[in-house]
Design an enzyme around this catalytic site. Sequence first.
Site, PDB file in Angstrom:
ATOM      1  N   LYS A   1       0.837  -1.200   0.000  1.00  0.00           N
ATOM      2  CA  LYS A   1       0.000   0.000   0.000  1.00  0.00           C
ATOM      3  C   LYS A   1       0.871   1.250   0.000  1.00  0.00           C
ATOM      4  O   LYS A   1       1.890   1.318   0.715  1.00  0.00           O
ATOM      5  CB  LYS A   1      -0.914  -0.024   1.227  1.00  0.00           C
TER       6      LYS A   1
ATOM      7  N   SER B   1      -9.687  -0.889   7.166  1.00  0.00           N
ATOM      8  CA  SER B   1      -9.091  -0.712   5.845  1.00  0.00           C
ATOM      9  C   SER B   1      -8.323  -1.890   5.274  1.00  0.00           C
ATOM     10  O   SER B   1      -7.934  -1.860   4.105  1.00  0.00           O
ATOM     11  CB  SER B   1      -8.194   0.530   5.843  1.00  0.00           C
TER      12      SER B   1
ATOM     13  N   SER C   1      -9.546   1.527   3.058  1.00  0.00           N
ATOM     14  CA  SER C   1      -8.756   2.339   2.147  1.00  0.00           C
ATOM     15  C   SER C   1      -7.699   1.551   1.369  1.00  0.00           C
ATOM     16  O   SER C   1      -7.093   2.073   0.436  1.00  0.00           O
ATOM     17  CB  SER C   1      -8.066   3.458   2.931  1.00  0.00           C
TER      18      SER C   1
END
Length: 487
Positions: A81, A180, A156
């Site tokens: 990420k 997330s 996210s």
Amino acid sequence: MTTPDIPELGAVEALAAFDNGTLTSEAYVQALLARAEALRSLNSWITLDAQGALQAARAVDAARARGDKLGALAGLPLYIKDNIDTQGIRTTGGTPALKDFVPRANAPVLEPLLAAGAIVLAKASLHELAFGSTSSNAAFGFVKNPYDTGRIPGGSSGGTAAGIAARIAPAGLGTDTGASVRHPASFCALVGLRPSVGNGGAHRRYPGGGVVPISRTRDTPGPMARTVADVALLDAVVTGAPTAPLAPAALAGLRLGLPRAYFWENLDREVEAVMNAAVQRLREAGVVFVEADLQGVPELNERVSMPVALYEFYHRDLEAYLKAEGLQLTLDEVIAQVASPDVKGIFGIAKDMPRAAYDDAIGVHRPKLVAAYADYFSAHAVEGVLFPTCAIPPPPIDPDFTGKVEINGVPQPGGPAALFQVLIRNVDPGSNAGIPGLAQPAGMTAAGLPVGLEIDGPLGSDRRLLAIGLAIEQLLGKPPAPPVTSL
């Protein structure tokens, strides 16, 4: 092994192929890079490190040919990420102010993975500054769900989830403040672990430094993959646990709580049907379900969730990160360049979050929430609570950021805030309590959209949760691959 088969390999499978000589790391990376380019319009990655990944793969193959001793992840490419620091590869946080930032060091959570021979294939897209649950990013592009490209992948960590689900990578890292890792895992038919956080210190399973923060109290990195075994392997490497395969738990006699109030209320009908079918199969396998509610949890969670996240982001943690990284940026300069309207709208609330609300959240309400979970596990002699990871299947992408969301055809008013609450409702309380949560596939809707289940367990029960997850995966089976092959 034919080229079309290569991207289907999971982490454990790819490593076995490297070891038995049927596949080289270079060939694996090449196949995944080709798939990444073919699926570019998924917007699952912000930076694809093709040259660096191939160079690292060739080095691992050469070391293997020499007979060198290799780490447990030697030659394995990962999706990371893009709010996790990567030395020499930019870390944007999905926001314009950081679009050219190249960290001087790797995040501590990444170091053991790289030391074990893992390779950074790509920096995955995300909801801007990780402040949302759709991964619709106005600065770097909206991430699409591989199971239906007109729908969100969750967030996210939606880029990590979409890339792994689309077979661009076998596994990777996301971050999880309130949902997330587990929420996008649910929407993309993956397994995602939010590790134990507790109150930090010895209770924090994964190091949290070197990550663009929301809230140091709540944030944690977490692994994501298509199988529980792959998540368990990454977890073992990060924590220094033995990397030998984890044995699945015995389901017969396993006691789990079913908190019907709140967690099982106002569900999409298909989500409810898939979850009820999963529970029935678990009952038939011998799981003992204790139907008991977590009293007071919704109210306590509301008093903790936003006060902690918004206050720490605006008044402490992002500014501390900018200074630690040597960035000549102020908090206000970062916020001024935010492109996504839903994220920009949050910051006025964050700026005005009273210190008293934060102090009460940390000093009064969060300890009560922690105690509520601990008391529940003890009083009912259960090893976890089981619930739908999300109340609805993946909703359509909303290009205008209206926040429109329906449950069984009934609009849920409130705009982006309402959408956010619908998506994170079930997974947020355990996050604020600092306990571990494992999300994994429960089944599919009639339209072929993933539905996820989650088990939250007592603090420190991470490996036990993974063992339970292995047994559930064996019982329920693995979901089908997404239909997308090129875009």
